[in-house]
Design an enzyme around this catalytic site. Structure first.
Site, short mmCIF file in Angstrom:
data_model
loop_
_atom_site.label_atom_id
_atom_site.label_comp_id
_atom_site.label_asym_id
_atom_site.label_seq_id
_atom_site.Cartn_x
_atom_site.Cartn_y
_atom_site.Cartn_z
CG ASN A 147 36.03 52.73 44.03
OD1 ASN A 147 37.19 52.53 44.39
ND2 ASN A 147 35.68 52.65 42.77
CB CYS B 11 37.06 53.75 37.96
SG CYS B 11 37.52 52.05 38.33
CD GLU C 56 44.42 45.57 38.78
OE1 GLU C 56 44.99 44.50 39.08
OE2 GLU C 56 44.49 46.60 39.47
#
Length: 502
Positions: A175, A307, A482
């Site tokens: 994505n 997401c 992240e």
């Protein structure tokens, strides 16, 4: 996107064919600084989801190619051609990579748009710009990965130092190929690791262009490698490889669990950003005009294949019917069509498989008693994989479209009566990647955000992301972070050194 902007229609137009950069069109593996065909000789088609037509073919790696890529990465770790450079030296290379990304922005945007189907405007201002920002941020952080002296009662001088882990396997989804690979690769390189990148089989093209860019920037041969091909056996072999020291994965919860189990057999660390199903809580005291624009953007961005999107809207009951009425009109006006048209807000889904999945969830929602407020059907356009942005009301909290990750442009809307009920509904799914709330009350913003089970919470906005601000999941949405210093720390190990003084 405001309500007025969402009502500005752009008539769907035919999707024009594009010409991809040569290194991408050739579609070969990148191993030990060289482009090569797979040892198996096979190739896989890459489709443009806006047309359903092939735009390129790429080499289908086999396990022998994975072994070669890991061996090259391990050799580069062992001889220190990258891992033993100073943080300042690595920083110069990563800053150069960021500069080249900006110079070649149009190429990267075109590749992402053709590969994923995302609107070219968003590919430019979100995907490419974010990737450049990521490399610049970690370039600065690379110079700060130091240790510390520890005071002890020992007759010794004690200190810590941070060292790279070694070979990192970066496995990324379809994505956001450029952004979600950069979050891993940039941080891993900044910390001194070498990388083997396995991009999603549906969207591998920007990974090839980034191999060229990183090489031009000065990343030595063997330090960054790309193997393209199907997930399954190829990914399993990479994860389980004894010379891979860490796995960085983004993808579904189901596959993430499988990856963690494989890595756990060899006790190698894993960071995993997995599925999400975020709730966006709309309180009656919110600025409704601004909030509706935020709600729409949160579920149609990247065709809902996000997401950290906002596919669940919880609305305080006094404004519930009003909100449904506004959504019915505004969502119908979202410009859907050719991703290369700058006016397009929402492009196609990434594949026929994804289109079928989304349509299946909507049909299931109808069967469960849900009422389609707007949308609820495919859009026939140029043979692409388009689905109209859809709003569904009237579902119970146990409905599949509410509890599971649809991963498409579908918004479910549920009413609530109290703040406590809103929090309970928001936290009622197995996921915990993101959440949001729209309110004019600062005290409520603090109170509710503290109780939401999510790695990141947005207030009066959605998807405000920056390389300095960490994100990641709780519950079934994964672990690790992240972005931010936290990301670089996950690519290092701490070594303690104790030197006797007598």
């Amino acid at each position: 996107m405001t309500v007025q902007e969402s009502q500005t229609l752009a008539a769907p137009a035919p999707v024009e064919p594009v010409s991809l950069p040569g290194i991408v069109a050739n579609g070969r593996l990148f191993i030990n600084g060289a482009w090569q065909e797979s040892a198996g000789g096979a190739r896989t088609s890459v489709m443009n989801p806006a047309t359903g037509q092939e735009v390129a073919t790429v080499s289908s790696a086999v396990t022998a190619d994975v072994d070669a890529a890991v061996a090259a990465a391990k050799a580069s770790v062992n001889d220190g051609r990258w891992s033993r450079l100073s943080g300042r030296e690595r920083s110069r290379v990563l800053n150069k990579a960021a500069a080249i990304i900006r110079e070649r922005a149009e190429e990267l945007a075109l590749v992402e748009s053709s590969d994923v189907g995302k609107p070219i405007t968003f590919a430019r201002v979100v995907d490419v710009a974010t990737a450049a920002d990521q490399y610049e941020y970690v370039a600065a952080m690379a110079q700060q990965l130091d240790g510390s002296v520890r005071e002890t009662p020992l007759a010794a001088h004690a200190f810590t130092k941070r060292e790279p882990l070694g070979v990192v396997a970066a496995i990324t989804p379809f994505n956001f190929p450029l952004i979600l690979s950069s979050t891993k690769i940039a941080a891993a390189l900044a910390a001194g690791n070498s990388v083997v990148h396995k991009p999603a089989s549906d969207t591998p093209l920007s990974a090839l262009l980034m191999a060229e860019i990183l090489t031009e920037a000065g990343v030595p041969a063997g330090v960054f490698n790309v193997v393209t091909g199907s997930g399954g056996a190829l990914g399993d072999h990479l994860v389980a490889h004894p010379d891979v020291n860490k796995v960085a994965f983004t993808g579904s919860t189901e596959i993430g669990s499988h990856v963690a189990a494989l890595a756990g057999a060899n006790l190698k660390p894993v960071t995993a950003e997995l599925g999400g199903n975020a709730a966006n809580i709309l309180f009656a005291d919110a600025d409704l005009e601004k909030a509706i624009g935020t709600v729409i953007g949160a579920f149609v961005f990247n065709s809902g294949q996000f997401c950290m999107g906002g596919p669940r809207l919880l609305v305080e009951r006094p404004i519930y019917e009003t909100v449904l009425g506004i959504l019915k009109e505004a969502v119908a006006g979202v410009p859907v069509g050719d991703p290369t048209d700058p006016a397009t807000v929402m492009g196609p889904l990434a594949s026929q498989k994804q289109l079928d999945k989304v349509a299946g969830y909507v049909e299931g929602a109808k069967a469960a008693g849900g009422q389609v407020v707007v949308g609820g059907e495919t859009l026939e356009l140029n043979g692409g994989f388009f689905y109209k942005p859809t709003v569904i009301a009237g579902l119970g909290n146990d409905a599949a479209a509410v509890q599971e990750e649809v991963f498409g442009p579908v918004l479910t809307v549920q009413p609530f009566d109290t703040e406590e009920e809103a929090i309970q509904l928001a936290n009622s799914t197995p996921y915990g990647l993101a959440a949001g709330l729209q309110t004019s009350s600062i005290s409520r913003a603090h109170r509710v955000s503290a109780q939401l089970e999510a790695g990141i919470v947005w207030v009066n906005a959605w998807a405000l992301l920056d390389p300095a601000v960490p994100f990641g999941g709780v519950k079934n949405s994964g672990w690790g972070r992240e972005y931010g210093p936290e990301s670089l720390e996950s690519y290092c190990r701490t070594k303690s050194v104790v030197i006797a003084t007598d």
